[in-house]
Design a protein around this motif. Structure first.
Motif, PDB file in Angstrom:
ATOM      1  N   SER A  39       1.020  -1.183   0.323  1.00 37.63           N
ATOM      2  CA  SER A  39      -0.326  -0.071  -0.029  1.00 37.63           C
ATOM      3  C   SER A  39       0.975   0.923   0.031  1.00 37.63           C
ATOM      4  N   GLU A  40       2.592   1.005   0.273  1.00 36.71           N
ATOM      5  CA  GLU A  40       3.327   2.642   0.553  1.00 36.71           C
ATOM      6  C   GLU A  40       3.238   1.925  -0.991  1.00 36.71           C
ATOM      7  N   HIS A  41       3.658   1.768  -2.303  1.00 34.43           N
ATOM      8  CA  HIS A  41       3.227   1.723  -3.504  1.00 34.43           C
ATOM      9  C   HIS A  41       2.041   1.699  -4.762  1.00 34.43           C
ATOM     10  N   LEU A  42       0.636   1.526  -3.922  1.00 28.71           N
ATOM     11  CA  LEU A  42       0.441   1.292  -5.144  1.00 28.71           C
ATOM     12  C   LEU A  42      -1.442   1.925  -4.342  1.00 28.71           C
ATOM     13  N   ASN A  43      -1.789   2.899  -5.179  1.00 31.99           N
ATOM     14  CA  ASN A  43      -2.427   3.504  -4.369  1.00 31.99           C
ATOM     15  C   ASN A  43      -3.646   2.706  -5.303  1.00 31.99           C
ATOM     16  N   GLY A  44      -5.540   3.159  -4.547  1.00 33.57           N
ATOM     17  CA  GLY A  44      -6.831   3.006  -4.639  1.00 33.57           C
ATOM     18  C   GLY A  44      -6.917   1.323  -4.355  1.00 33.57           C
ATOM     19  N   SER A  45      -7.549   1.038  -4.551  1.00 32.50           N
ATOM     20  CA  SER A  45      -8.178  -0.339  -3.865  1.00 32.50           C
ATOM     21  C   SER A  45      -7.701  -1.920  -4.415  1.00 32.50           C
ATOM     22  N   MET A  46      -7.417  -1.904  -3.523  1.00 35.13           N
ATOM     23  CA  MET A  46      -6.596  -3.671  -3.520  1.00 35.13           C
ATOM     24  C   MET A  46      -6.827  -4.648  -5.043  1.00 35.13           C
ATOM     25  N   GLU A  47      -8.505  -4.133  -4.968  1.00 32.17           N
ATOM     26  CA  GLU A  47      -8.462  -4.781  -6.459  1.00 32.17           C
ATOM     27  C   GLU A  47      -8.197  -4.505  -7.615  1.00 32.17           C
ATOM     28  N   LYS A  48      -7.282  -3.191  -7.783  1.00 30.26           N
ATOM     29  CA  LYS A  48      -7.314  -2.916  -8.361  1.00 30.26           C
ATOM     30  C   LYS A  48      -5.656  -2.250  -8.544  1.00 30.26           C
ATOM     31  N   TRP A  49      -4.857  -2.803  -7.969  1.00 29.78           N
ATOM     32  CA  TRP A  49      -3.927  -3.096  -7.828  1.00 29.78           C
ATOM     33  C   TRP A  49      -3.205  -3.953  -8.485  1.00 29.78           C
ATOM     34  N   SER A  50      -1.539  -3.537  -9.339  1.00 26.65           N
ATOM     35  CA  SER A  50      -1.417  -3.877 -10.630  1.00 26.65           C
ATOM     36  C   SER A  50       0.139  -4.670 -10.325  1.00 26.65           C
ATOM     37  N   ILE A  51       0.704  -4.932  -9.652  1.00 23.08           N
ATOM     38  CA  ILE A  51       2.207  -5.911  -8.742  1.00 23.08           C
ATOM     39  C   ILE A  51       3.169  -4.993 -10.083  1.00 23.08           C
ATOM     40  N   SER A  52       2.462  -5.691 -11.095  1.00 18.59           N
ATOM     41  CA  SER A  52       3.427  -5.714 -13.129  1.00 18.59           C
ATOM     42  C   SER A  52       3.646  -3.192 -12.677  1.00 18.59           C
ATOM     43  N   ASP A  53       3.491  -2.909 -11.909  1.00 18.75           N
ATOM     44  CA  ASP A  53       3.715  -1.115 -11.975  1.00 18.75           C
ATOM     45  C   ASP A  53       4.727  -0.957 -10.816  1.00 18.75           C
ATOM     46  N   LEU A  54       5.214  -2.122 -10.036  1.00 22.72           N
ATOM     47  CA  LEU A  54       6.425  -1.870  -9.669  1.00 22.72           C
ATOM     48  C   LEU A  54       7.405  -2.392  -9.817  1.00 22.72           C
ATOM     49  N   SER A  55       9.046  -1.803  -9.864  1.00 22.91           N
ATOM     50  CA  SER A  55       9.578  -2.306 -10.140  1.00 22.91           C
ATOM     51  C   SER A  55      10.609  -2.740  -9.018  1.00 22.91           C
ATOM     52  N   PRO A  56      11.324  -4.500  -9.714  1.00 27.25           N
ATOM     53  CA  PRO A  56      12.446  -4.865  -9.440  1.00 27.25           C
ATOM     54  C   PRO A  56      12.930  -4.910  -8.062  1.00 27.25           C
ATOM     55  N   GLN A  57      13.279  -3.449  -8.168  1.00 23.46           N
ATOM     56  CA  GLN A  57      13.943  -2.849  -6.497  1.00 23.46           C
ATOM     57  C   GLN A  57      13.108  -2.953  -5.258  1.00 23.46           C
ATOM     58  N   ILE A  58      11.101  -2.376  -5.228  1.00 28.93           N
ATOM     59  CA  ILE A  58      10.981  -2.373  -5.256  1.00 28.93           C
ATOM     60  C   ILE A  58      10.239  -3.480  -3.951  1.00 28.93           C
ATOM     61  N   ILE A  59      10.352  -4.281  -5.576  1.00 32.96           N
ATOM     62  CA  ILE A  59       8.946  -5.794  -4.656  1.00 32.96           C
ATOM     63  C   ILE A  59      10.250  -5.752  -4.469  1.00 32.96           C
ATOM     64  N   SER A  60      12.308  -6.508  -4.345  1.00 32.30           N
ATOM     65  CA  SER A  60      12.614  -6.718  -3.432  1.00 32.30           C
ATOM     66  C   SER A  60      12.657  -6.504  -1.963  1.00 32.30           C
ATOM     67  N   ASN A  61      12.644  -5.312  -1.640  1.00 29.79           N
ATOM     68  CA  ASN A  61      12.170  -4.394  -0.942  1.00 29.79           C
ATOM     69  C   ASN A  61      10.892  -4.914  -0.085  1.00 29.79           C
ATOM     70  N   ILE A  62      10.118  -4.773  -0.698  1.00 30.07           N
ATOM     71  CA  ILE A  62       8.550  -5.822  -0.317  1.00 30.07           C
ATOM     72  C   ILE A  62       8.502  -6.802   1.077  1.00 30.07           C
ATOM     73  N   GLU A  63       9.250  -8.000  -0.095  1.00 34.69           N
ATOM     74  CA  GLU A  63       9.654  -8.934   0.501  1.00 34.69           C
ATOM     75  C   GLU A  63      10.465  -8.998   1.379  1.00 34.69           C
ATOM     76  N   ALA A  64      11.542  -8.159   1.503  1.00 44.31           N
ATOM     77  CA  ALA A  64      12.370  -8.510   2.679  1.00 44.31           C
ATOM     78  C   ALA A  64      11.772  -7.559   3.905  1.00 44.31           C
ATOM     79  N   ASP A  65      11.096  -6.448   3.422  1.00 48.73           N
ATOM     80  CA  ASP A  65      10.603  -6.325   5.399  1.00 48.73           C
ATOM     81  C   ASP A  65       9.115  -7.208   5.968  1.00 48.73           C
ATOM     82  N   CYS A  66       8.445  -7.900   4.713  1.00 53.06           N
ATOM     83  CA  CYS A  66       7.695  -8.732   5.054  1.00 53.06           C
ATOM     84  C   CYS A  66       8.127  -9.638   5.692  1.00 53.06           C
ATOM     85  N   TYR A  67       9.495 -10.234   5.156  1.00 51.04           N
ATOM     86  CA  TYR A  67      10.448 -11.945   5.950  1.00 51.04           C
ATOM     87  C   TYR A  67      10.439 -11.100   7.222  1.00 51.04           C
ATOM     88  N   TRP A  68      11.146 -10.052   6.898  1.00 45.72           N
ATOM     89  CA  TRP A  68      11.568  -9.143   9.080  1.00 45.72           C
ATOM     90  C   TRP A  68      11.700  -9.449  10.105  1.00 45.72           C
TER      91      TRP A  68
END
Length: 466
Positions: A286-315
């Motif tokens: 939600s820090e990087h995608l706006n609107g409701s979750m149903e309209k989110w598209s993870i393809s809009d995010l860069s690999p670096q952002i996805i990696s950071n999100i994964e890391a935050d979830c992991y820790w």
């Protein structure tokens, strides 16, 4: 994680009779002070149901008494409310919704337990809140937002105050930063925060390359089987939310879960842990995608952002499970212990329901094991999960203990209905609770009842003894 109830004892103390055991099993009548405290709390919850404010951080203290009054025999002790400094600031500025709950440490009379079985099933037909108001009225109230902003703007965040605020819900746009702080993943010192996060995110990338991004020929048979089980479970995670069916989301889930399992060999991967990642994924996305979750598209995010999100979830997952590792070790003794305590608590609060379940041969393990294994994620609509987890993370190390009370409150929402069902009907009902139409009102009611029961019993464990 530190407990959300560890603070200045003077601020949490509820003064009353000297023996402090107002809910004793003896036959004596309850004292006026205990009755007053109990009825006041009950009125607060009833006010919540009617849309009135739920007083925040109310501390019950005895008024100073003159010497002659103290000497007089039988004179009732007057009780008054004391408010913290933060609450005084809002007293004239706003009539807003306050619920920074401070737990009284004494017990209330058992004669009033029947008053606590307040069913919220009449409100089940209300439509759920919109995604944008994910924390309900409390979290988005302007006065509360100002308090959060004030705490987060400090050079070093005072975690105890942040826990007090967060227990009643966190504004959605503040949730990522606040969750990182509550879990101890991000340091309270603002000067060090970005440096620490950058280092931990790089550490996660190293772990993925070391454990996940390798050929199967370098894995043991147990590791291959574990990865296969994770890949099977990922598509089953929150199946009614289409966002989690995206291939890229499932791949992120797989990386997080496998890396966590390899680095925690005492438990490894256990089914149910996959559910525990989902609130973190939604919050940090939600820090990087706006609107409701149903309209989110993870393809809009860069690999670096996805990696950071994964890391935050992991820790954050690691920090969460640090305080409950025996829930997921062999035979899961931690969960079995919570199930046993839930049975004792329900027997103490609502003996007719407990007796009916026993007569029908229904074991708490048959439904409550999943509740504790998945931290109730599967039992409520997903749009309410992050609000529930605000309270979870505010509880800190006390979460397993408080989870028992939340589960009892959830179960006894349908006290009257359960007593009319036979064994098979109860099993089906408790495995598919009718919460799909719930809004924040029903969830707040569950949490309020849990708070009251915890206040009554947490300091009196002998009351729960069989």
């Amino acid at each position: 994680m530190k407990s959300g109830r560890e603070g200045d004892p003077a601020r949490r103390e509820v003064t009353g009779d000297g023996d402090g055991d107002g809910g004793g099993s003896g036959g004596g009548s309850p004292s006026p002070n205990l009755e007053w405290r109990f009825n006041q709390t009950l009125r607060n919850v009833q006010g919540l149901l009617k849309g009135r404010s739920f007083p925040g951080k109310v501390l019950l203290t005895r008024k100073p008494e003159p010497l002659n009054a103290q000497a007089s025999v039988g004179s009732p002790r007057e009780m008054s409310r004391s408010y913290s400094e933060n609450d005084r600031e809002d007293e004239h500025a706003s009539s807003s919704f306050e619920a920074e709950v401070k737990r009284p440490g004494k017990t209330a009379s058992n004669t009033n337990l029947q008053n606590l079985n307040i069913s919220s099933s009449n409100n089940a037909s209300n439509p759920p809140d919109a995604q944008g108001s994910a924390s309900g009225a409390r979290a988005t109230d302007s006065a509360r937002v100002a308090k959060f902003t004030k705490e987060l703007s400090r050079p070093a965040v005072i975690l105890e105050k942040l826990r007090e605020l967060s227990w009643s819900g966190v504004p959605p746009y503040m949730r990522p930063n606040i969750w990182r702080l509550l879990l101890g993943y991000a340091p309270p010192n603002s000067d060090r925060r970005q440096i620490v996060l950058a280092r931990k995110r790089l550490e996660y990338v190293d772990c993925v390359s070391q454990y996940y991004d390798i050929p199967d020929s370098e894995r043991s048979d147990d590791e291959i089987n574990m990865l296969r089980q994770i890949s099977v479970d990922c598509p089953r995670t929150v199946p009614d939310v289409t966002f989690f069916q995206h291939a890229q989301i499932q791949k992120s889930l797989e990386r997080i879960l496998y890396t966590w399992a390899i680095r925690h060999p005492a438990s490894g991967y256990v089914q149910g842990i996959n559910d525990l990642v989902t609130p973190f994924l939604i919050v940090f996305l939600s820090e990087h995608l706006n609107g409701s979750m149903e309209k989110w598209s993870i393809s809009d995010l860069s690999p670096q952002i996805i990696s950071n999100i994964e890391a935050d979830c992991y820790w954050c997952l690691s920090k969460l499970l640090d305080g409950m590792q025996d829930h997921y070790t062999f035979a899961q003794p931690g969960i079995q212990r919570l199930v046993f305590r839930l049975r004792e608590l329900v027997c103490r609060i609502d003996e007719p329901v407990s007796r009916h379940m026993e007569e029908q041969g229904l074991e708490f393990l048959q439904f409550a094991f999943r509740w504790f294994n998945c931290l109730l994620i599967r039992e409520i609509p997903f749009h309410l999960v992050t609000r529930l987890w605000d309270t979870y993370l505010a509880e800190g190390d006390s979460l397993p203990d408080f989870l028992v009370y939340i589960s009892a409150s959830l179960l006894l929402t349908w006290s009257d209905k359960l007593q009319k069902l036979d064994f098979q009907e109860m099993v089906m009902f408790l495995q598919h609770l009718p919460t799909e139409g719930w809004s924040h009102d029903e969830l707040e009611m569950v949490l309020s009842r849990a708070f009251m029961w915890h206040s009554m019993f947490s300091s009196s464990p002998s009351h729960l003894a069989s």
